[in-house]
Design a protein around this motif. Structure first.
Motif, mmCIF file in Angstrom:
data_model
loop_
_atom_site.group_PDB
_atom_site.id
_atom_site.type_symbol
_atom_site.label_atom_id
_atom_site.label_comp_id
_atom_site.label_asym_id
_atom_site.label_seq_id
_atom_site.Cartn_x
_atom_site.Cartn_y
_atom_site.Cartn_z
ATOM 1 N N UNK A 678 -18.996 -0.085 10.615
ATOM 2 C CA UNK A 678 -18.685 -1.103 9.616
ATOM 3 C C UNK A 678 -17.196 -1.356 9.627
ATOM 4 N N UNK A 679 -16.837 -2.533 9.128
ATOM 5 C CA UNK A 679 -15.420 -2.845 8.992
ATOM 6 C C UNK A 679 -14.866 -2.295 7.678
ATOM 7 N N UNK A 680 -15.714 -1.605 6.914
ATOM 8 C CA UNK A 680 -15.286 -1.044 5.634
ATOM 9 C C UNK A 680 -15.073 0.472 5.724
ATOM 10 N N UNK A 681 -14.804 0.958 6.932
ATOM 11 C CA UNK A 681 -14.710 2.406 7.108
ATOM 12 C C UNK A 681 -13.603 3.023 6.270
ATOM 13 N N UNK A 682 -12.486 2.319 6.116
ATOM 14 C CA UNK A 682 -11.375 2.892 5.365
ATOM 15 C C UNK A 682 -11.735 3.058 3.895
ATOM 16 N N UNK A 683 -12.434 2.079 3.312
ATOM 17 C CA UNK A 683 -12.814 2.206 1.895
ATOM 18 C C UNK A 683 -13.864 3.295 1.700
ATOM 19 N N UNK A 684 -14.722 3.515 2.712
ATOM 20 C CA UNK A 684 -15.819 4.465 2.576
ATOM 21 C C UNK A 684 -15.405 5.895 2.913
ATOM 22 N N UNK A 685 -14.246 6.073 3.499
ATOM 23 C CA UNK A 685 -13.836 7.406 3.938
ATOM 24 C C UNK A 685 -13.587 8.302 2.737
ATOM 25 N N UNK A 686 -14.135 9.527 2.790
ATOM 26 C CA UNK A 686 -13.958 10.517 1.731
ATOM 27 C C UNK A 686 -13.372 11.788 2.319
ATOM 28 N N UNK A 687 -12.661 12.526 1.518
ATOM 29 C CA UNK A 687 -12.068 13.780 1.970
ATOM 30 C C UNK A 687 -13.150 14.824 2.165
ATOM 31 N N UNK A 688 -13.112 15.475 3.314
ATOM 32 C CA UNK A 688 -14.118 16.496 3.624
ATOM 33 C C UNK A 688 -13.624 17.862 3.153
#
Length: 700
Positions: A678-688
């Protein structure tokens, strides 16, 4: 010098009459004479021993050297010297117990298979210094043994009697494919004798995958119940023959890459990772040079029920030494203070640490599960008579404080199951309200939160949508259930000619797609090919983690490849992602179209080894099961497998979760959430926060 000029010369021999018929009786046997402690023979009147029978593993008297394959070379090719107490000693490249040890049968001197074996439920013996490997391998060893004798093997004869063609399977290419996939070539192995968690994990995974594949092939060749197959022994032997093992140096104390509480389902697994080197014997020991003489000291023991061990106390073990048995003919033998028994006695006085592996009963089989219970010290020893009237040695071992719980945790879980004690922090005894055959506890012993947000518990997919298959669907006709080796079963044909699961609910090979029996098949619900449709098999609990919300773990040990659960929820269209909150922070979504790190495949399955993503999106936000609570990990212990169930109305995809490796009780179950397209990867990224060594630092 001319003949006859010295007294040392040999007189000329008389002519031999070759026409005479000599009456010569062959020597039937040679009875070895064992030297006693005082240097005299043990066969009668004092006299010098004509020769000494030296055990292949030593200790060796002056003038006697070790020989291959019992010689463990170091990097320079020379024999490694005995090391001081507390350090290390090389292990033989092949397990000693895989070789036959002839025994003297009274005065006759004939060699025979010994009956002095205390057989445990898993077929192993704790006193296997005299163990015949072929007793347990049966058909695995029978083929090669018969070939050497120039006659057909037992298995070949059986197939010939049944009118079936006998085809030998060459497992070498399959094993080579695994070794290459997991970077476990011989060169790599010999460069790193001591392991770490990653290397130990890769070796155990290769062993398990290879064993499972071998099980599937052997079962197809001979599906008759009770047929003798020991792929656990054969696969372990093949690995170690190639040098695929780690921690080959014996040592006192913990073994690199193995943690207290780790579990093993086969004794061969203990060998390949160096936790306990004998494949059969219950006592592992090494020789150390403490003065002018070498002394044996114990490094590990396996207590698995072969003797009258007492281990109800989680921190104390009363261990019975080796030997001391009553034979079938009524003869009784006392234990002797030698080999492993002597090593335990020396460890008592030296106060060195001893690794303890506890064998606990496997509720699914007649075998054992081996739990590494950590380090103990021997506190005292004594001799007493056992139930058979034999004199045996007893050793009291006390667990060193400060180690993680292992065997004691197993005891606590059993008390929870039996209702003897209650689980601390239980909010709900059964989160499923009876929807599953096994209750799922909801537990919080971390804070005051009373549970996750409300949802409706369902055990399978809601609103599944049929998909078209590239080929038409054919239902099987197995009214009694699909059986291995049935070439007429269309469901088996859809899986490449094999049943994908064994009788214990273990996935035998990884494939891009597993074909299960569908609604049009007449086989019963307990058919082996309906595994993911039968619900939970292990006792799970949803628990509050310290920093990652709610998680999932099991009260039961889980075998590698064992089915855990399916991902239940509502099947949705990807176009409705905003409606179901796929991009939000609090969603419960499984998206099969993501990119996932694939597990290595069996070489025979390379035709479909690439897992092709398919458009199946499941939301468990409002309706779901226990799978919705599985957290992400960059080093997961669970993987998902697409399963298709075909019927007259089309094919229905499901997502089933299986264990990657053996998972001890109360260890969190996690899988890799995958990478989004997706082009929304940055918004969806969460800290692991998985905390693994291979953590990427984020997930989606």
């Amino acid at each position: 010098m001319e003949q006859g000029t010295t007294s040392n010369s040999v007189p000329a021999a008389e002519p031999i009459d070759k026409s005479r018929i000599l009456d010569i009786k062959p020597m039937r046997c040679l009875v070895p004479v064992f030297p006693s402690a005082n240097g005299m023979s043990a066969s009668g009147a004092p006299q010098p021993s004509p020769f000494a029978c030296v055990p292949p593993s030593g200790p060796f008297p002056p003038g006697v050297a070790p020989f291959y394959p019992f010689l463990a070379p170091n990097d320079s090719g020379r024999r490694t010297e005995q090391t001081p107490f507390g350090f290390t000693q090389p292990i033989s490249p092949v397990p000693l117990n895989s070789f036959r040890t002839p025994m003297s049968n009274g005065d006759t001197g004939r060699t025979r298979r010994t009956t002095r074996i205390v057989v445990e439920d898993d077929g192993y013996s704790d006193q296997s210094d005299q163990f015949d490997f072929s007793v347990h391998v049966n058909d695995v060893e029978d083929t090669s043994t018969a070939r050497k004798r120039g006659r057909p093997s037992r298995k070949t004869r059986r197939h010939a009697q049944q009118g079936e063609p006998h085809a030998e399977v060459d497992y070498e290419p399959i094993l080579h494919g695994f070794l290459e996939s997991f970077k476990l070539t011989e060169i790599d192995m010999f460069k790193k004798a001591d392991g770490d968690k990653d290397l130990v994990g890769r070796i155990l995974l290769v062993y398990d995958l290879f064993r499972r594949k071998m099980t599937q092939i052997e079962e197809m060749k001979d599906p008759s119940p009770g047929s003798a197959r020991r792929p656990d022994l054969k696969s372990g032997t093949m690995l170690m023959t190639k040098g695929v093992r780690t921690n080959q140096t014996k040592r006192v104390g913990n073994v690199p890459g193995i943690e207290v509480g780790d579990i093993f389902f086969f004794r061969m697994e203990l060998c390949v990772v160096g936790l306990h080197s004998p494949s059969m014997a219950g006592i592992d020991y090494m020789s150390v040079k403490l003065s002018t003489d070498d002394e044996p000291i114990a490094v590990s023991i396996v207590s698995s029920g072969g003797y009258d061990d007492e281990g109800d106390d989680g921190d104390v073990l009363i261990y019975t030494g080796q030997g001391g048995v009553q034979r079938r003919d009524g003869q009784m033998f006392d234990q002797k203070l030698e080999r492993g028994n002597l090593a335990l006695e020396k460890s008592l006085h030296r106060a060195n640490e001893v690794r303890v592996i506890r064998g606990v009963k496997d509720t699914w089989t007649t075998g054992k599960i081996y739990v590494y219970d950590g380090l103990y010290k021997i506190q005292e020893s004594w001799a007493e008579k056992n139930k058979s009237g034999c004199n045996v040695f007893k050793y009291k071992l006390v667990r060193i404080p400060g180690q993680p719980e292992a065997y004691a945790l197993w005891k606590s879980i059993q008390q929870w199951k039996d209702g003897i004690s209650s689980r601390t922090g239980v909010i709900l005894p059964d989160l499923t309200s009876g929807a599953e055959s096994q209750p799922v506890s909801l537990v919080n012993d971390v804070d005051d939160e009373k549970g996750p947000a409300y949802f409706t518990y369902i055990s399978t997919l809601k609103n599944p949508k049929p998909c078209e298959m590239p080929s038409p669907s054919f239902s099987c006709h197995c009214h009694g259930g699909c059986q291995p080796g049935d070439s007429n079963c269309s469901c088996i044909q859809g899986n490449g000619g094999f049943l994908p699961y064994n009788a214990l609910g273990v996935l035998l090979t990884y494939k891009a797609l597993v074909h299960e029996c569908g609604p049009s098949c007449p086989c019963p619900p307990n058919c082996r090919n309906r595994l993911s449709q039968a619900g939970l098999k292990v006792r799970l609990e949803v628990f509050k983690t310290k920093n990652r919300g709610w998680g999932l773990r099991s009260w039961d040990p889980i075998r590698g490849g064992c089915f855990i659960c399916e991902y239940a929820g509502e099947v949705i269209d990807a176009s409705r992602s905003d409606e179901f909150g796929i991009d939000s922070e609090d969603n419960y979504i499984f998206d099969a179209s993501r990119n996932y790190q694939p597990l290595e495949k069996v070489p025979a399955d390379n035709d479909d080894s690439a897992k092709v993503p398919f458009p199946l999106v499941i939301s468990a936000k409002n309706n779901g099961n226990v799978a919705r609570f599985m957290n992400h990990s960059c080093s997961p212990n669970v993987f998902w497998q697409p399963v298709v169930r075909e019927g007259h109305n089309g094919a229905f995809y499901h997502i089933a979760f299986f264990a990657i490796r053996h998972i001890p009780p109360m260890q969190e179950l996690t899988f890799d959430y995958g990478m989004v397209r997706s082009d929304k990867t940055e918004q969806m990224r969460k800290k692991c926060l998985c905390g693994s060594l291979n953590c990427r630092g984020y997930f989606y």
